[in-house]
Design a protein around this motif. Sequence first.
Motif, PDB file in Angstrom:
ATOM      1  N   PRO A  32       0.799  -1.235   0.000  1.00 27.90           N
ATOM      2  CA  PRO A  32       0.000   0.000   0.000  1.00 27.90           C
ATOM      3  C   PRO A  32       0.828   1.280   0.000  1.00 27.90           C
ATOM      4  N   TRP A  33       2.065   1.205   0.495  1.00 22.73           N
ATOM      5  CA  TRP A  33       2.915   2.406   0.518  1.00 22.73           C
ATOM      6  C   TRP A  33       3.250   2.899  -0.877  1.00 22.73           C
ATOM      7  N   LEU A  34       3.285   2.018  -1.853  1.00 26.98           N
ATOM      8  CA  LEU A  34       3.695   2.408  -3.199  1.00 26.98           C
ATOM      9  C   LEU A  34       2.816   3.526  -3.746  1.00 26.98           C
ATOM     10  N   ASP A  35       1.522   3.413  -3.550  1.00 35.38           N
ATOM     11  CA  ASP A  35       0.612   4.440  -4.044  1.00 35.38           C
ATOM     12  C   ASP A  35       0.843   5.765  -3.321  1.00 35.38           C
ATOM     13  N   LEU A  36       1.127   5.685  -2.026  1.00 31.20           N
ATOM     14  CA  LEU A  36       1.435   6.890  -1.247  1.00 31.20           C
ATOM     15  C   LEU A  36       2.691   7.557  -1.775  1.00 31.20           C
ATOM     16  N   ALA A  37       3.746   6.775  -2.017  1.00 27.44           N
ATOM     17  CA  ALA A  37       5.016   7.325  -2.496  1.00 27.44           C
ATOM     18  C   ALA A  37       4.873   7.910  -3.894  1.00 27.44           C
ATOM     19  N   ALA A  38       4.145   7.204  -4.756  1.00 22.76           N
ATOM     20  CA  ALA A  38       3.919   7.720  -6.111  1.00 22.76           C
ATOM     21  C   ALA A  38       3.164   9.034  -6.055  1.00 22.76           C
ATOM     22  N   GLY A  39       2.182   9.121  -5.161  1.00 26.24           N
ATOM     23  CA  GLY A  39       1.424  10.367  -5.012  1.00 26.24           C
ATOM     24  C   GLY A  39       2.284  11.525  -4.539  1.00 26.24           C
ATOM     25  N   GLU A  40       3.212  11.243  -3.625  1.00 28.28           N
ATOM     26  CA  GLU A  40       4.124  12.288  -3.141  1.00 28.28           C
ATOM     27  C   GLU A  40       4.974  12.815  -4.293  1.00 28.28           C
ATOM     28  N   LEU A  41       5.466  11.900  -5.135  1.00 26.78           N
ATOM     29  CA  LEU A  41       6.309  12.319  -6.254  1.00 26.78           C
ATOM     30  C   LEU A  41       5.513  13.113  -7.282  1.00 26.78           C
ATOM     31  N   LEU A  42       4.304  12.674  -7.585  1.00 26.90           N
ATOM     32  CA  LEU A  42       3.490  13.383  -8.577  1.00 26.90           C
ATOM     33  C   LEU A  42       3.065  14.765  -8.075  1.00 26.90           C
ATOM     34  N   THR A  43       2.821  14.884  -6.783  1.00 28.06           N
ATOM     35  CA  THR A  43       2.498  16.201  -6.210  1.00 28.06           C
ATOM     36  C   THR A  43       3.668  17.157  -6.393  1.00 28.06           C
ATOM     37  N   ALA A  44       4.872  16.660  -6.134  1.00 27.46           N
ATOM     38  CA  ALA A  44       6.070  17.488  -6.333  1.00 27.46           C
ATOM     39  C   ALA A  44       6.269  17.805  -7.805  1.00 27.46           C
ATOM     40  N   ALA A  45       5.989  16.845  -8.693  1.00 32.90           N
ATOM     41  CA  ALA A  45       6.129  17.084 -10.136  1.00 32.90           C
ATOM     42  C   ALA A  45       5.197  18.189 -10.594  1.00 32.90           C
ATOM     43  N   ASP A  46       3.980  18.185 -10.085  1.00 32.86           N
ATOM     44  CA  ASP A  46       3.032  19.256 -10.430  1.00 32.86           C
ATOM     45  C   ASP A  46       3.542  20.607  -9.946  1.00 32.86           C
ATOM     46  N   ARG A  47       4.117  20.601  -8.755  1.00 30.89           N
ATOM     47  CA  ARG A  47       4.636  21.847  -8.186  1.00 30.89           C
ATOM     48  C   ARG A  47       5.776  22.408  -9.018  1.00 30.89           C
ATOM     49  N   HIS A  48       6.602  21.513  -9.563  1.00 30.97           N
ATOM     50  CA  HIS A  48       7.756  21.928 -10.369  1.00 30.97           C
ATOM     51  C   HIS A  48       7.428  22.079 -11.848  1.00 30.97           C
ATOM     52  N   GLY A  49       6.211  21.681 -12.228  1.00 26.66           N
ATOM     53  CA  GLY A  49       5.838  21.761 -13.633  1.00 26.66           C
ATOM     54  C   GLY A  49       6.516  20.705 -14.491  1.00 26.66           C
ATOM     55  N   TRP A  50       6.820  19.542 -13.909  1.00 22.65           N
ATOM     56  CA  TRP A  50       7.478  18.473 -14.641  1.00 22.65           C
ATOM     57  C   TRP A  50       6.461  17.606 -15.379  1.00 22.65           C
ATOM     58  N   ALA A  51       6.815  17.154 -16.576  1.00 21.87           N
ATOM     59  CA  ALA A  51       6.027  16.148 -17.286  1.00 21.87           C
ATOM     60  C   ALA A  51       6.527  14.783 -16.829  1.00 21.87           C
ATOM     61  N   LEU A  52       5.865  14.220 -15.823  1.00 22.87           N
ATOM     62  CA  LEU A  52       6.336  12.988 -15.205  1.00 22.87           C
ATOM     63  C   LEU A  52       5.155  12.051 -14.974  1.00 22.87           C
ATOM     64  N   GLU A  53       5.341  10.783 -15.312  1.00 29.05           N
ATOM     65  CA  GLU A  53       4.337   9.757 -15.058  1.00 29.05           C
ATOM     66  C   GLU A  53       4.846   8.829 -13.967  1.00 29.05           C
ATOM     67  N   ALA A  54       3.926   8.328 -13.155  1.00 36.35           N
ATOM     68  CA  ALA A  54       4.284   7.348 -12.131  1.00 36.35           C
ATOM     69  C   ALA A  54       3.284   6.199 -12.185  1.00 36.35           C
TER      70      ALA A  54
END
Length: 278
Positions: A236-258
């Motif tokens: 279950p942690w994987l979804d949490l970690a992926a969400g943390e990374l995608l939130t940061a990607a949005d903040r930085h304006g990165w085109a990133l998929e997880a």
Amino acid sequence: MPKLSDVITVLEEVYPPSWAESWDAVGLVCGDPEAEVERVLFAVDPVQAVVDEAVAWGAGLVVTHHPLYLRGTTSVAATTFKGRVVHTLIRAGIALHVAHTNADHADPGVSDALAHAVGLRVTGPLVPDPSDPAGRRGTGRIGVLEPPLPLSAFAARVAAGLPATAAGVRVAGDPDRLVERVAVCGGSGDGFLAQARAAGVDAYVTADLRHHPASEATEAAPVALVDAAHWATEWPWLDLAAGELLTAADRHGWALEAKVSTLVTDPWTAHAPMPSAP
């Protein structure tokens, strides 16, 4: 598109390597910090099947919970299964990063995700990290089950909330016992049975419980034990970690998929029920 170094910086802000246990091996295992990353695959285990999935999906980075080389090595030759993993990653230009006990201790971390998956409201850590003045980080979590349920019904909720494995969920305790206050620890948790008992919980959810510690724990106090597969309690942690990374990607304006791998990498592949008692 971010560089690998940018993505690693974000991951280490969320899960600082300094939070890892001294015996652990976390951080970047292989990869060029200057390489660009477009896709990130999250998985529990750095095994060949996961790496093959990353290659097929076109990932530039695999983030796993478990280390590839926990005890170190003197060779990454492809003559071993771990060496083949390294060779496959490098040939495909894929990096590998590990967040292990630093993710266990984080807030939110592995045990928060486990608690949420089995329907608990977290109230604090099972074993607080003394370096955290807020008292929120640490190993394991204590949570409240609202409304309380009989142990048999709670165990069924645990089984339904976690990904299915061959071994299923084992239970020790009176099936009619009412469960309200629960301790959880993602991964191997029989080293914290004393803390769970001291916390006055009704049940303890973890993995890899061995015969003697479990037997002694149930004799010492009426704490029910719910034992699931190691892989399942950490998945279950994987979804949490992926969400943390995608939130940061949005903040930085990165085109990133997880993407979270759904491959079941639990080593136990079948379960044969025993037809009769001795």
